[in-house]
Design a protein around this motif. Structure first.
Motif, short mmCIF file in Angstrom:
data_model
loop_
_atom_site.label_atom_id
_atom_site.label_comp_id
_atom_site.label_asym_id
_atom_site.label_seq_id
_atom_site.Cartn_x
_atom_site.Cartn_y
_atom_site.Cartn_z
N MET A 149 0.80 -1.22 0.00
CA MET A 149 0.00 0.00 0.00
C MET A 149 0.84 1.27 0.00
O MET A 149 0.34 2.34 -0.36
CB MET A 149 -0.94 0.00 1.21
CG MET A 149 -1.88 -1.20 1.21
SD MET A 149 -3.19 -1.03 2.44
CE MET A 149 -3.83 -2.71 2.46
N ILE B 266 1.15 3.23 -3.60
CA ILE B 266 0.08 3.86 -4.39
C ILE B 266 0.51 5.27 -4.79
O ILE B 266 1.37 5.88 -4.15
CB ILE B 266 -1.26 3.93 -3.62
CG1 ILE B 266 -1.13 4.74 -2.32
CG2 ILE B 266 -1.75 2.53 -3.30
CD1 ILE B 266 -2.47 5.01 -1.65
N ARG B 267 -0.10 5.76 -5.86
CA ARG B 267 0.16 7.13 -6.32
C ARG B 267 -0.94 8.05 -5.80
O ARG B 267 -2.13 7.70 -5.91
CB ARG B 267 0.19 7.20 -7.84
CG ARG B 267 1.23 6.32 -8.51
CD ARG B 267 2.59 6.42 -7.91
NE ARG B 267 3.63 6.37 -8.89
CZ ARG B 267 4.05 5.26 -9.53
NH1 ARG B 267 3.48 4.10 -9.26
NH2 ARG B 267 5.02 5.32 -10.41
N ILE B 268 -0.55 9.18 -5.27
CA ILE B 268 -1.51 10.17 -4.76
C ILE B 268 -1.21 11.52 -5.40
O ILE B 268 -0.11 11.73 -5.93
CB ILE B 268 -1.44 10.27 -3.23
CG1 ILE B 268 0.00 10.58 -2.79
CG2 ILE B 268 -1.95 9.00 -2.56
CD1 ILE B 268 0.11 11.02 -1.35
N PRO B 269 -2.18 12.43 -5.34
CA PRO B 269 -1.92 13.77 -5.88
C PRO B 269 -0.71 14.41 -5.19
O PRO B 269 -0.58 14.33 -3.97
CB PRO B 269 -3.21 14.54 -5.56
CG PRO B 269 -4.27 13.50 -5.48
CD PRO B 269 -3.58 12.29 -4.88
N ASN C 71 -7.96 6.54 -0.44
CA ASN C 71 -7.85 5.54 -1.51
C ASN C 71 -8.03 4.13 -0.96
O ASN C 71 -8.72 3.29 -1.57
CB ASN C 71 -6.50 5.67 -2.22
CG ASN C 71 -6.46 6.89 -3.13
OD1 ASN C 71 -7.45 7.60 -3.27
ND2 ASN C 71 -5.32 7.15 -3.74
N ILE C 72 -7.44 3.85 0.18
CA ILE C 72 -7.63 2.54 0.81
C ILE C 72 -9.10 2.32 1.12
O ILE C 72 -9.65 1.24 0.87
CB ILE C 72 -6.76 2.44 2.08
CG1 ILE C 72 -5.27 2.38 1.70
CG2 ILE C 72 -7.16 1.24 2.92
CD1 ILE C 72 -4.32 2.55 2.88
N CYS D 183 -11.82 3.72 -0.33
CA CYS D 183 -12.66 3.57 -1.53
C CYS D 183 -12.44 2.23 -2.23
O CYS D 183 -13.34 1.72 -2.89
CB CYS D 183 -12.38 4.71 -2.51
SG CYS D 183 -13.00 6.31 -1.96
N ILE D 184 -11.24 1.67 -2.11
CA ILE D 184 -10.94 0.41 -2.80
C ILE D 184 -11.23 -0.80 -1.93
O ILE D 184 -11.87 -1.75 -2.37
CB ILE D 184 -9.46 0.41 -3.26
CG1 ILE D 184 -9.25 1.45 -4.36
CG2 ILE D 184 -9.03 -0.99 -3.72
CD1 ILE D 184 -7.80 1.69 -4.75
N LEU D 185 -10.77 -0.78 -0.69
CA LEU D 185 -10.84 -1.98 0.16
C LEU D 185 -12.00 -1.94 1.15
O LEU D 185 -12.35 -2.96 1.72
CB LEU D 185 -9.51 -2.13 0.92
CG LEU D 185 -9.24 -3.50 1.49
CD1 LEU D 185 -8.64 -4.40 0.42
CD2 LEU D 185 -8.29 -3.41 2.68
N THR D 186 -12.58 -0.78 1.38
CA THR D 186 -13.69 -0.57 2.31
C THR D 186 -13.48 -1.18 3.69
O THR D 186 -14.36 -1.84 4.22
CB THR D 186 -15.02 -1.10 1.72
OG1 THR D 186 -14.99 -2.54 1.68
CG2 THR D 186 -15.29 -0.56 0.35
N PRO D 187 -12.30 -0.95 4.30
CA PRO D 187 -12.09 -1.51 5.65
C PRO D 187 -13.09 -0.91 6.64
O PRO D 187 -13.53 0.23 6.49
CB PRO D 187 -10.67 -1.08 6.00
CG PRO D 187 -10.37 0.10 5.12
CD PRO D 187 -11.15 -0.14 3.86
N LEU E 278 -11.71 15.45 2.47
CA LEU E 278 -11.54 14.80 1.17
C LEU E 278 -12.73 13.91 0.81
O LEU E 278 -13.16 13.85 -0.34
CB LEU E 278 -10.24 13.97 1.16
CG LEU E 278 -8.94 14.77 1.13
CD1 LEU E 278 -7.75 13.87 1.48
CD2 LEU E 278 -8.72 15.42 -0.24
N LEU E 279 -13.27 13.21 1.80
CA LEU E 279 -14.42 12.34 1.54
C LEU E 279 -15.67 13.16 1.21
O LEU E 279 -16.50 12.74 0.40
CB LEU E 279 -14.72 11.45 2.76
CG LEU E 279 -13.75 10.31 3.02
CD1 LEU E 279 -14.05 9.64 4.35
CD2 LEU E 279 -13.82 9.28 1.88
#
Lengths: 294, 294
Positions: free
Chosen positions: A155, A158-161, A220-221, A223-227, A253-254
């Motif tokens: 993790m 990952i690329r972020i802005p 990002n974590i 939105c993708i993995l929904t922990p 951000l959310l």
């Protein structure tokens, strides 16, 4: 009596323990990481006196790790900058020495497992443990099991802005430059600001930027993995005042997009520090051993 | 004889089917999406003649969806810009009408399930279906089960690097501006270039940029969720020449960091089009029904 072995294999030290839980550790040993042969021999020597009672050993290791049971190099560290360790098999020496089940996973996946069993993720089935220190790494439990697909999670990469005007620093990742780890790990902070993170006071602009990058990573974590929860561990993450800022930026951000009750409010129970602290990795390895034996 | 019902609930149309597999569909009906009452009544009327044989119904719906069984609003679309549909419960009408198990998930999670059962993800336990069209959405199967943690995945809303010099377009997402969906969905392309994506020729610079954004998104999905394969569906993704460019940019971004065999070479078997095409969602809903009944 049944005992379980645990190894937290790190680049500078190996921690070993024998026991049945956080409050029931019979022995603990800290071994400096030297050559693979020497280091692993000392770990095995530590476990030897308990051989009769040991039901399984769990290992949480620095990576990358080949964890694909069908791979010819299963159980090895394929390539690492750590001199001498590329190609080292972490499973064989223990299997040969003890003939019991040996579990192997990454240090952060182990930490996640430990937090799930005894720490801040008890009762959850899907959660993430993210460590921010000399590197950034994430472990995930999904539907109660350690996540492993094509590889183990990475993790930190990952690329972020990256707003180059606000932060002209190019990042320190030798593979990706300004990935999350390249921008927000301890060494990235040290290189950007000319002093190590622990020397930067809480009101230093470094922490505002750090909170922004970590919040972007966590979004990002999410939105993708929904922990159901994210545990933020590691030395950098424990800096006073950082965690509330990360939560605040994450909320912004959310922007109330996901209407889950757990994401309302200030995210205090959504992004949390690990409960096991520095012991998460070692206790996670113990939890892994207990899983292997059951 | 046992039959299963499937509903793909979309913002403009509902597709319904009854059968036992892709080659064994007894009936298919397309219903325009009007009001919830009218639309759902027509769907129920479609299934009514099969009521005696129907073992379960699966629904893959546009979202967001409350899929938490412990939530008082379980089964509803909490809020949607689609007039009249906010608060609609998609489970109750079917449970009341037929008294059989009703499965509900997002359209993209259903598509993932369908591809796993009959399509391009057969034999895999952990994979992602990402659709790029009027929106960007991702569904995931992890360890053989549809992913659901704190919420269902919302992969379109991850944040990726946005080079404002190269692309001054601010993005179209009403919540996040330049998230992945805000930058790379069909409407984003149309707004940026002044014409819909299908009108942009393959050598238009739009596609280079689109490939970059999608590759950044896929790299993040890979590093976090570690899918064994990513299926790229939706109208925009099917544009001639786009997929090879996405793979190429993804390889460059990964920079050989993850040594998994599946990630070597040109990623032709790692990032693939869905095999079920536009039927993925409907067949996935059928697969969900079959899971519910078993």
């Amino acid at each position: 009596m049944s005992l379980y072995g645990a190894v937290e294999a790190g680049g500078t030290k190996f921690l070993c323990a024998v026991g049945t839980g956080p409050d029931h550790l019979e022995a603990i040993l800290r071994i400096p990481t030297t050559t693979p042969d020497e280091t692993l021999a000392r770990v095995i020597a530590f476990f030897r006196p308990f051989a009769g009672a040991l039901k399984a050993i769990g290992i949480g290791s620095f990576g990358p790790l080949d964890l694909d049971p069908t791979s010819p190099t299963f159980g090895t560290i394929p390539t690492t900058p750590k001199p001498g360790w590329s190609g080292t098999n972490l499973l064989w020496p223990f299997q040969e020495a003890f003939g019991i089940p040996i579990g192997l996973t990454t240090d952060v996946q182990a930490a996640a497992l430990g937090e799930g069993r005894w720490g801040a993720a008890q009762g959850l089935h899907t959660f993430v443990y993210l460590t921010v220190g000399t590197g950034i790494g994430g472990g995930a439990i999904v539907h109660g099991r350690m996540l492993h697909g094509v590889w183990h999670p990475e993790m930190g990469h990952i690329r972020i802005p990256h707003d180059w005007e606000r932060d002209p620093f190019p990042g320190v990742c030798p593979f990706h430059g300004d990935c999350l780890e390249g921008l927000a790990s301890g060494p990235a902070m040290a290189a950007r600001w000319g002093q190590p993170p622990e020397a930067l006071p809480p009101d230093h602009p470094a922490w505002e930027l750090e909170a922004e990058y970590l919040a972007l990573g966590l979004v990002n974590i999410l939105c993708i993995l929904t922990p159901q929860r994210i545990l933020l561990g590691g030395g950098v993450a424990q800096h006073p005042g950082l965690l509330p800022r990360v939560r605040e930026r994450m909320r912004a951000l959310l922007n109330r997009y996901l209407p889950a009750p757990a994401l309302e409010g200030d995210l205090e129970t959504y992004v949390m520090p690990p409960a096991l602290g520095e012991r998460a990795g070692l206790l996670g390895a113990l939890a892994l051993a207990m899983e292997m034996a059951s």
